[in-house]
Design a protein around this motif. Structure first.
Motif, PDB file in Angstrom:
ATOM      1  N   VAL A  93       0.778  -1.252   0.123  1.00 53.24           N
ATOM      2  CA  VAL A  93       0.008   0.007   0.068  1.00 53.24           C
ATOM      3  C   VAL A  93       0.918   1.216   0.000  1.00 53.24           C
ATOM      4  O   VAL A  93       1.460   1.386   0.907  1.00 53.24           O
ATOM      5  CB  VAL A  93      -0.764   0.049   1.151  1.00 53.24           C
ATOM      6  N   VAL A  94       0.941   2.168  -1.070  1.00 57.25           N
ATOM      7  CA  VAL A  94       1.645   3.142  -1.061  1.00 57.25           C
ATOM      8  C   VAL A  94       0.713   4.551  -0.993  1.00 57.25           C
ATOM      9  O   VAL A  94      -0.270   4.570  -1.907  1.00 57.25           O
ATOM     10  CB  VAL A  94       2.505   3.177  -2.474  1.00 57.25           C
ATOM     11  N   ILE A  95       1.177   5.407  -0.447  1.00 60.74           N
ATOM     12  CA  ILE A  95       0.413   6.903  -0.479  1.00 60.74           C
ATOM     13  C   ILE A  95       1.382   7.835  -0.601  1.00 60.74           C
ATOM     14  O   ILE A  95       2.602   7.778  -0.044  1.00 60.74           O
ATOM     15  CB  ILE A  95      -0.495   6.636   0.937  1.00 60.74           C
ATOM     16  N   GLY A  96       0.967   8.913  -0.847  1.00 67.65           N
ATOM     17  CA  GLY A  96       1.890  10.300  -0.737  1.00 67.65           C
ATOM     18  C   GLY A  96       2.791  10.392  -2.060  1.00 67.65           C
ATOM     19  O   GLY A  96       3.684  10.948  -2.040  1.00 67.65           O
ATOM     20  N   THR A  97       2.288   9.755  -3.135  1.00 66.61           N
ATOM     21  CA  THR A  97       3.568   9.752  -4.333  1.00 66.61           C
ATOM     22  C   THR A  97       3.232  11.093  -4.994  1.00 66.61           C
ATOM     23  O   THR A  97       4.040  11.586  -5.628  1.00 66.61           O
ATOM     24  CB  THR A  97       2.942   8.699  -5.213  1.00 66.61           C
TER      25      THR A  97
END
Length: 337
Positions: free
Chosen positions: A208-212
């Motif tokens: 889960v990747v956020i803030g790109t």
């Protein structure tokens, strides 16, 4: 030189040999020259004494930011290694501007520095300037590696290893981490993100990747981390999650967001929120709580970069196989996770 030699009482050739290498003149002449220089208060001109030599004794270094303590430590490591080898470091900062970075490189070429070490600005850099440096003089990139440059030497951290060990640690002692990315302004950002994704998939967890995406074009990493997690916490999300930040400056902003919402990362009495970073920024042991992170071996990165540059200098910059040295990071477990 003629006026100075007459004032001291030695011949001009003797004085010239003394400035090149005191071992080339007799002990009596050395003492006479030293006493004479004290009387006339003479200081040799650094640039003038190198104009007619094959070597200027100077190494040019370009760093992207002056307000980042990571690059301050990196510059210190380079300077210490260079001084030990008898070289003087001339430093330029690109100030987040690719045009300034290009001008700095041209300045080094005009100064006839013996070699150059560059920490790239990021994916806005003009790669042609690196190719130009590499063609003209011994040249080493460090910290961040542009992928298209396949023939340029590079020294930096092994982000697959470093991101992998902290991802593994967070998975082992708690919930699988969410990755708080940073805007993809440099090559390290994407390398760490990809390393996190690969490690999570290896363990059978969904990444889960956020803030790109950049929230504001002028915000630095700390403001980015604060804004992303402030938004998440305000929505009641990630309150008891493990959060792995792309670097420590993003993590410092994340800690601020947690404090704003009354959360205590690493304090089990108030849930399972944990926050970790990457780099071992000098302030990490002194944040509240102290930040768990991965330490980059900055001293070794600087030393290896200078050593490689000196190897190329001794070989007169002959074409050789590309040199790539990736250095392992070290897990630093503290209270935040």
């Amino acid at each position: 030189m003629e006026e100075l030699s007459a004032a001291i009482g030695v011949s001009r050739p003797t004085l010239s040999r003394y400035f090149q290498d005191p071992a080339k003149v007799s002990r009596s002449s050395i003492e006479r020259i030293r006493r004479g220089l004290e009387k006339v208060d003479y200081t040799p001109n650094f640039f003038a004494t190198r104009m007619n030599r094959k070597s200027t004794g100077m190494i040019g270094v370009i760093i992207p930011y002056l307000n980042d303590l990571f690059f301050t430590r990196l510059l210190e490591a380079i300077e210490l290694a260079a001084m030990e080898a008898g070289y003087t470091v001339i430093t330029q900062c690109s100030h987040s501007d690719p045009e300034i970075e290009s001008r700095a490189a041209e300045t080094f070429l005009s100064m006839n520095v013996d070699g150059a070490i560059v920490a790239p600005l990021g994916n806005h850099s003009d790669l042609h300037i690196y190719e130009r440096l590499n063609a003209r003089l011994p040249f080493v990139l460090l910290d961040s590696r542009p992928e298209p440059l396949n023939d340029v030497d590079f020294v930096g951290t092994d982000h697959v290893q470093s991101t992998g060990i902290i991802t593994e640690y967070l998975c082992r002692v708690g919930s699988p981490p969410v990755f708080l990315a940073m805007p993809r302004v440099n090559f390290n950002a994407l390398e760490r993100e990809n390393a996190y994704i690969a490690r999570m998939e290896e363990f059978g967890f969904e990444p889960v990747v956020i803030g790109t995406e950049a929230i504001h074009p002028d915000w630095h990493f700390e403001a980015h981390g604060l804004a992303v997690l402030d938004d998440q916490f305000s929505r009641g999300r990630l309150l008891e999650s493990s959060i792995l930040c792309a670097n420590d400056r993003v993590a410092i902003g994340a800690l601020r967001a947690a404090a704003k919402h009354g959360l205590e990362p690493g304090a089990r009495r108030k849930g399972g929120l944990r926050i970790a970073g990457h780099d071992d920024y000098p302030l990490c042991p002194y944040t509240t709580p102290p930040l768990t992170t991965v330490g980059q071996n900055v001293a070794m990165i600087g030393q290896v970069a200078v050593d490689r540059l000196l190897e190329k200098l001794r070989a007169e910059n002959n074409a050789e196989d590309q040199f790539i040295k990736l250095i392992d990071g070290e897990l630093k477990v503290r209270e935040s996770a």
